[in-house]
Structure formats: C-alpha cells, structure tokens
Design an enzyme around this catalytic site. Structure first.
Site, PDB file in Angstrom:
ATOM      1  N   ASP A   1      32.954 101.680  -6.483  1.00 25.61           N
ATOM      2  CA  ASP A   1      32.120 102.763  -7.007  1.00 25.61           C
ATOM      3  C   ASP A   1      31.562 103.567  -5.821  1.00 25.61           C
ATOM      4  O   ASP A   1      32.329 103.971  -4.946  1.00 25.61           O
ATOM      5  CB  ASP A   1      31.030 102.163  -7.914  1.00 25.61           C
ATOM      6  CG  ASP A   1      30.217 103.183  -8.670  1.00 25.61           C
ATOM      7  OD1 ASP A   1      30.759 103.805  -9.599  1.00 25.61           O
ATOM      8  OD2 ASP A   1      29.029 103.360  -8.336  1.00 25.61           O
ATOM      9  N   TRP A   2      30.276 103.804  -5.738  1.00 30.91           N
ATOM     10  CA  TRP A   2      29.718 104.541  -4.594  1.00 30.91           C
ATOM     11  C   TRP A   2      29.888 103.767  -3.299  1.00 30.91           C
ATOM     12  O   TRP A   2      29.923 104.356  -2.212  1.00 30.91           O
ATOM     13  CB  TRP A   2      28.247 104.867  -4.846  1.00 30.91           C
ATOM     14  CG  TRP A   2      28.084 106.013  -5.784  1.00 30.91           C
ATOM     15  CD1 TRP A   2      27.730 105.942  -7.116  1.00 30.91           C
ATOM     16  CD2 TRP A   2      28.289 107.388  -5.507  1.00 30.91           C
ATOM     17  NE1 TRP A   2      27.710 107.198  -7.661  1.00 30.91           N
ATOM     18  CE2 TRP A   2      28.040 108.116  -6.694  1.00 30.91           C
ATOM     19  CE3 TRP A   2      28.662 108.105  -4.367  1.00 30.91           C
ATOM     20  CZ2 TRP A   2      28.151 109.494  -6.783  1.00 30.91           C
ATOM     21  CZ3 TRP A   2      28.769 109.483  -4.442  1.00 30.91           C
ATOM     22  CH2 TRP A   2      28.521 110.175  -5.631  1.00 30.91           C
TER      23      TRP A   2
ATOM     24  N   GLU B   1      37.666 102.126  -7.704  1.00 30.50           N
ATOM     25  CA  GLU B   1      36.792 102.804  -8.665  1.00 30.50           C
ATOM     26  C   GLU B   1      35.719 103.664  -8.012  1.00 30.50           C
ATOM     27  O   GLU B   1      34.564 103.693  -8.476  1.00 30.50           O
ATOM     28  CB  GLU B   1      36.148 101.776  -9.603  1.00 30.50           C
ATOM     29  CG  GLU B   1      37.074 101.315 -10.716  1.00 30.50           C
ATOM     30  CD  GLU B   1      37.457 102.460 -11.658  1.00 30.50           C
ATOM     31  OE1 GLU B   1      36.556 103.044 -12.298  1.00 30.50           O
ATOM     32  OE2 GLU B   1      38.658 102.785 -11.735  1.00 30.50           O
TER      33      GLU B   1
ATOM     34  N   ASN C   1      26.691 101.643  -8.397  1.00 28.78           N
ATOM     35  CA  ASN C   1      25.626 101.797  -9.386  1.00 28.78           C
ATOM     36  C   ASN C   1      26.039 101.161 -10.704  1.00 28.78           C
ATOM     37  O   ASN C   1      27.171 101.384 -11.157  1.00 28.78           O
ATOM     38  CB  ASN C   1      25.353 103.292  -9.599  1.00 28.78           C
ATOM     39  CG  ASN C   1      24.063 103.569 -10.321  1.00 28.78           C
ATOM     40  OD1 ASN C   1      23.080 102.875 -10.163  1.00 28.78           O
ATOM     41  ND2 ASN C   1      24.061 104.608 -11.138  1.00 28.78           N
TER      42      ASN C   1
ATOM     43  N   HIS D   1      35.942  99.690 -15.262  1.00 23.19           N
ATOM     44  CA  HIS D   1      35.211 100.122 -14.071  1.00 23.19           C
ATOM     45  C   HIS D   1      34.745  98.976 -13.176  1.00 23.19           C
ATOM     46  O   HIS D   1      35.037  98.960 -11.980  1.00 23.19           O
ATOM     47  CB  HIS D   1      34.014 100.978 -14.470  1.00 23.19           C
ATOM     48  CG  HIS D   1      33.299 101.550 -13.279  1.00 23.19           C
ATOM     49  ND1 HIS D   1      33.929 102.334 -12.332  1.00 23.19           N
ATOM     50  CD2 HIS D   1      32.002 101.437 -12.872  1.00 23.19           C
ATOM     51  CE1 HIS D   1      33.055 102.686 -11.388  1.00 23.19           C
ATOM     52  NE2 HIS D   1      31.887 102.147 -11.692  1.00 23.19           N
TER      53      HIS D   1
END
Length: 285
Positions: A96-97, A120, A30, A263
C-alpha cells in the site's frame, strides 16, 4: 521477535525485529501497522535475514506528534529511521503506501538499497476519477469530501472497521481485529488514517504526491536494481492493467502471482509472500 523504539525527529518510531543478516525493512500502509507482517517476517528471517517491521509515524505503537501526516512527513521519518539504525545493504518491502515509501527511498538513496519488493501500492498517478472502478470512485470521493471523510474515518473508524475487513478474503479473528483497532481507539489518533486517502494522486492533486509517484517510476526502469512485484487476483490497487504496465516498463523486475486476493495480501497470502521473497532474495541477495 523483539519490539523496540528509536527516537527520531522529536518523536519515536516503534518496530519489531527478528533474525540476523542483511536487513529487510517491511513498510505497511493504511490503516495497518507492523502487525500486518507478523506471519511473513519469521519465515524470511529463518532464511538468514534481519527482518524489521516498522510502525509508521502516528500509526501502530509509534509516536503521534502534531503533524499533518502527509506522505512527505512519512518519507522524512522513514529516512531518519534508516539512518538511526545505520541500515545499509537494505532490501525494502512495501504494501500500500509502504510501497510508495519504499520506491521513493530506493530512488533517493540508491547507494544503501539492494532491492525493492512491493505490492498493492500506487505506481502511477490516477489521471481521471473516471479511470477508477465505480465502487472505488464512490468510496474515495466520499472520504475526500470535507466533513464526510472526517465523520467516517475519524469519528466512525471506517477504515479499520469496514475497509480493512472488506479487503481481506478470509475473516479476521476477534483477536486480530482488536490488534488493528488498538492504535486507533481514540478518534484523535485517527488523523493519519484520514490523511492517507487525501494523498492519493488523482487528477494531479495533491501535486507533490503525484510528482513523487511519477518520479518513482524511474526505480521500476532501473536495470541494475532488483525488484519484485507481488500481486493477486483480482487485486485492488494493482490489478491486471497495472501488472501489464509493469511488464512493459519494468526492468530487473520479477513478477509473482500470489493467487486469490484483493488488497491486504499479507493477511491472505503470508506463506506465498514469504516464499516469493526468499526465492527472489536467494537469486541475488
């Protein structure tokens, strides 16, 4: 590099593909899309891999069906995508996700997965709000407050306009920022972007997400599945404490420090990521 779509579960998923050989599936988080991997996949493909970068459902150029866009929805669509393309001997790379999705898929479909690389992403539920640093705690409490989060993310496009640039050390060009904006110009298209921060497992909620993230730790402990943790300094979701935890609990785990970064590491460290992936894959793939 070619772009294509595949019909799954009454909608479609868009992806880009380059190269030939054993497949490597790149999963974003995201508020990004397959565009996140544009400076990584070419170098990995040139090393003899079929690189596929997917747009998650509701994101990028993929379909936007009527869904809640919860983690479990994304897991189902990625599962259907892998089956539709008949991918086997698969290496997963997640940010991330996308890292959570990659670890979940490896856990549930161990027979089709050869390795997992991640960066991350959430490796453990967050036990208490107080465990978060003050800045992150304030941000995610705001976006999880009814009415406030919808205004910031859906109406003001806060994650694309503010969170994304703040998580990159370099400055995105206008062309790059416009590419990230493109899928989310309509507020109605931003529902998936709003949903993701509601899914972060904090103090046991949402319970199903906390259970998935906890179960994924079995993948880290699997002595027979090669894994690659890519991290940067200072990092954001994966900082020094998470790296130390992985060193203690991970098996068959290679850990690579990419250098400075927060990130969105594929934006700041694409060459280092591709090099680390190629080195890791060359040892066992």
């Amino acid at each position: 590099m070619r772009s294509a779509t595949v019909e799954v579960q009454g909608s479609w998923l868009q992806y880009v593909e380059v190269g030939a050989g054993d497949p490597v599936l790149f999963l974003h988080g995201n508020p990004t899309s397959s565009y996140l991997w544009r400076n990584v996949i070419g170098a990995v493909a040139r090393a003899g891999r079929r690189c596929i970068a997917l747009d998650l459902i509701g994101m990028g150029g993929s379909g936007k069906p009527t869904l809640d866009y919860r983690l479990v929805d994304h897991l189902g669509f990625v599962e259907a995508f892998v089956e539709a393309l008949e991918l086997s001997d698969l290496t997963l790379v997640g940010h991330d996700w996308g890292a959570v999705i990659a670890l979940d898929h490896a856990r549930r479909f161990r027979d089709r997965v050869r390795g997992v690389a991640f960066m991350e992403g959430h490796l453990r539920p967050i036990a208490r709000w107080s465990d978060m640093d003050e800045g992150s705690r304030g941000l995610f409490q705001r976006v999880r407050t009814p009415g406030v989060g919808e205004q910031l993310i859906i109406q003001e496009n806060f994650f694309v306009e503010e969170v994304l640039p703040a998580g990159i050390l370099r400055t995105l060009s206008q062309e790059e920022l416009d590419a990230y904006r493109a899928p989310y110009r309509d507020p109605a298209a931003r529902l998936p972007v709003w949903r993701w921060p509601q899914e972060i497992p904090i103090e046991g909620a949402p319970a199903d997400v906390a259970a998935i993230v906890t179960a994924n730790q079995a993948v880290l402990a699997d002595p027979d599945l090669p894994k690659l943790l890519l991290h940067a300094n200072p990092g954001a979701v994966i900082g020094p404490a998470e790296v130390a935890w992985c060193r203690e609990h991970g098996q068959a785990l290679t850990i690579v420090d990419l250098g400075p970064g927060t990130h969105f590491l594929p934006e700041d460290r694409p060459t280092e990521i591709a090099t680390a992936l190629n080195n890791w894959l060359s040892r066992w793939g």
